[in-house]
Design an enzyme around this catalytic site. Structure first.
Site, mmCIF file in Angstrom:
data_model
loop_
_atom_site.group_PDB
_atom_site.id
_atom_site.type_symbol
_atom_site.label_atom_id
_atom_site.label_comp_id
_atom_site.label_asym_id
_atom_site.label_seq_id
_atom_site.Cartn_x
_atom_site.Cartn_y
_atom_site.Cartn_z
ATOM 1 C CB SER A 1 36.971 29.831 9.572
ATOM 2 O OG SER A 1 36.561 31.183 9.668
ATOM 3 C CG HIS B 1 39.177 30.022 5.743
ATOM 4 N ND1 HIS B 1 39.292 29.800 4.381
ATOM 5 C CD2 HIS B 1 38.015 30.693 5.905
ATOM 6 C CE1 HIS B 1 38.250 30.306 3.755
ATOM 7 N NE2 HIS B 1 37.448 30.867 4.656
ATOM 8 C CG ASP C 1 36.045 33.598 6.643
ATOM 9 O OD1 ASP C 1 36.002 33.258 5.449
ATOM 10 O OD2 ASP C 1 35.935 32.800 7.594
ATOM 11 C CG MET D 1 33.273 38.764 5.697
ATOM 12 S SD MET D 1 31.886 38.126 6.634
ATOM 13 C CE MET D 1 32.413 36.417 6.865
ATOM 14 C CG HIS E 1 36.656 33.248 1.757
ATOM 15 N ND1 HIS E 1 35.652 32.577 2.433
ATOM 16 C CD2 HIS E 1 36.121 33.631 0.575
ATOM 17 C CE1 HIS E 1 34.560 32.574 1.683
ATOM 18 N NE2 HIS E 1 34.815 33.204 0.563
ATOM 19 C CG MET F 1 33.394 36.314 1.489
ATOM 20 S SD MET F 1 32.912 35.455 2.997
ATOM 21 C CE MET F 1 34.481 35.444 3.858
ATOM 22 C CG MET G 1 30.935 30.420 -0.552
ATOM 23 S SD MET G 1 32.035 30.451 0.864
ATOM 24 C CE MET G 1 30.921 30.927 2.182
ATOM 25 N N GLY H 1 28.983 35.441 5.125
ATOM 26 C CA GLY H 1 28.646 36.471 6.111
ATOM 27 C C GLY H 1 28.912 36.089 7.554
ATOM 28 C CG PHE H 2 26.794 36.157 9.931
ATOM 29 C CD1 PHE H 2 27.217 37.116 10.850
ATOM 30 C CD2 PHE H 2 25.971 36.550 8.891
ATOM 31 C CE1 PHE H 2 26.805 38.441 10.727
ATOM 32 C CE2 PHE H 2 25.556 37.869 8.757
ATOM 33 C CZ PHE H 2 25.976 38.821 9.677
ATOM 34 N N GLY H 3 29.749 32.848 10.655
ATOM 35 C CA GLY H 3 30.064 31.481 11.053
ATOM 36 C C GLY H 3 28.832 30.870 11.704
ATOM 37 C CG ASP I 1 34.127 28.765 4.052
ATOM 38 O OD1 ASP I 1 33.806 28.529 5.235
ATOM 39 O OD2 ASP I 1 34.562 29.872 3.664
ATOM 40 N N GLY I 2 31.577 26.434 5.255
ATOM 41 C CA GLY I 2 30.274 26.759 5.828
ATOM 42 C C GLY I 2 29.578 25.526 6.378
ATOM 43 N N GLY I 3 29.405 25.515 7.703
ATOM 44 C CA GLY I 3 28.687 24.403 8.329
ATOM 45 C C GLY I 3 29.424 23.075 8.278
#
Ligand code: DX5
Ligand code: ZN
Length: 214
Positions: A8, A33, A35, A37, A66, A68, A137, A142-144, A175-177
């Protein structure tokens, strides 16, 4: 589909985006990726169509976009024209989910449908036959740099068994963490495409970090 790693660029240096993107293939990434937003669908504003167009020149890797954003259907053609290879929309965004998925298909590219942590798999399963990818998700959009939500593993398992039972040709993206541990847990549950921002861009050696996810 085989395992895919999609770094990302939200975690890259925005002032040097061309350089960051041009290195990803050498680092062993499969996709890029992106993002997008809008500050309305989720509490952050990142970049839009001009960024996709700009980075397109710096890599031959597929751009995994992606969205959002609210009303994604209004922007699909323009993202596709800018160079997106995969466009993922959110089930929770306003607008007609099925119409948006169809628009992505008619642009001649792959589609993805994404669900936020609070949305159950049950709610979206009727759309699976119209998409190529389900993005589950594992943080709130919203945030990395957020923490992987282990509760999402059950949703991945549930989606995976439904996909197998119904012989659907669709892959699960997470996606995420994502790091070397959470990617392994997600893979065990049935995910095949792994988005990672902070884990890769903050790594001392990006190549081995990509390898550790694979
Ligand atoms: C979150 C974005 C993610 C984010 C992932 O809303 O969709 O793609 O950049 O970042 P990490 O891997 O740092 O959680
Ligand atoms: Zn993302």
């Amino acid at each position: 589909m085989s395992v895919k790693i999609s770094p990302s660029i939200l975690s890259a240096d925005f002032a040097n985006m061309g350089v960051a993107v041009s290195q990803l293939a050498d680092w062993g990434a499969d996709w890029v990726h992106c993002d997008v937003m809008d500050g309305v669908f989720c509490p952050n504003i990142t970049f839009g169509i001009p960024m996709i167009k700009a980075i397109r020149k710096y890599t031959d890797l597929p751009l995994d976009v992606h969205l959002m954003i609210q009303q994604p259907d209004k922007y699909i053609e323009r993202f596709a024209a800018a160079g997106a290879d995969i466009i993922t929309i959110h089930y929770e965004s306003d607008g007609d989910t099925l119409e948006s998925l169809k628009k992505i298909k008619s642009a001649g590219i792959k589609s993805g449908l994404s669900v936020k942590p609070g949305t159950s798999f049950e709610e979206v399963k009727k759309y699976l036959k119209y998409t190529d990818m389900l993005l589950i998700m594992t943080v709130e959009p919203g945030f990395g740099g957020q923490k992987f939500m282990v509760e999402m593993l059950e949703k991945i398992r549930c989606a995976k068994s439904y996909i197998e039972e119904n012989k659907l040709d669709i892959s699960i993206q997470v996606d995420g963490g994502i790091n070397s541990e959470t990617s392994a847990l997600s893979a065990e549950a049935g995910a095949e495409i792994f988005v990672a921002g902070n884990y890769l861009f903050k790594a001392e050696n990006m190549k081995s970090a990509v390898e550790s996810l694979r």
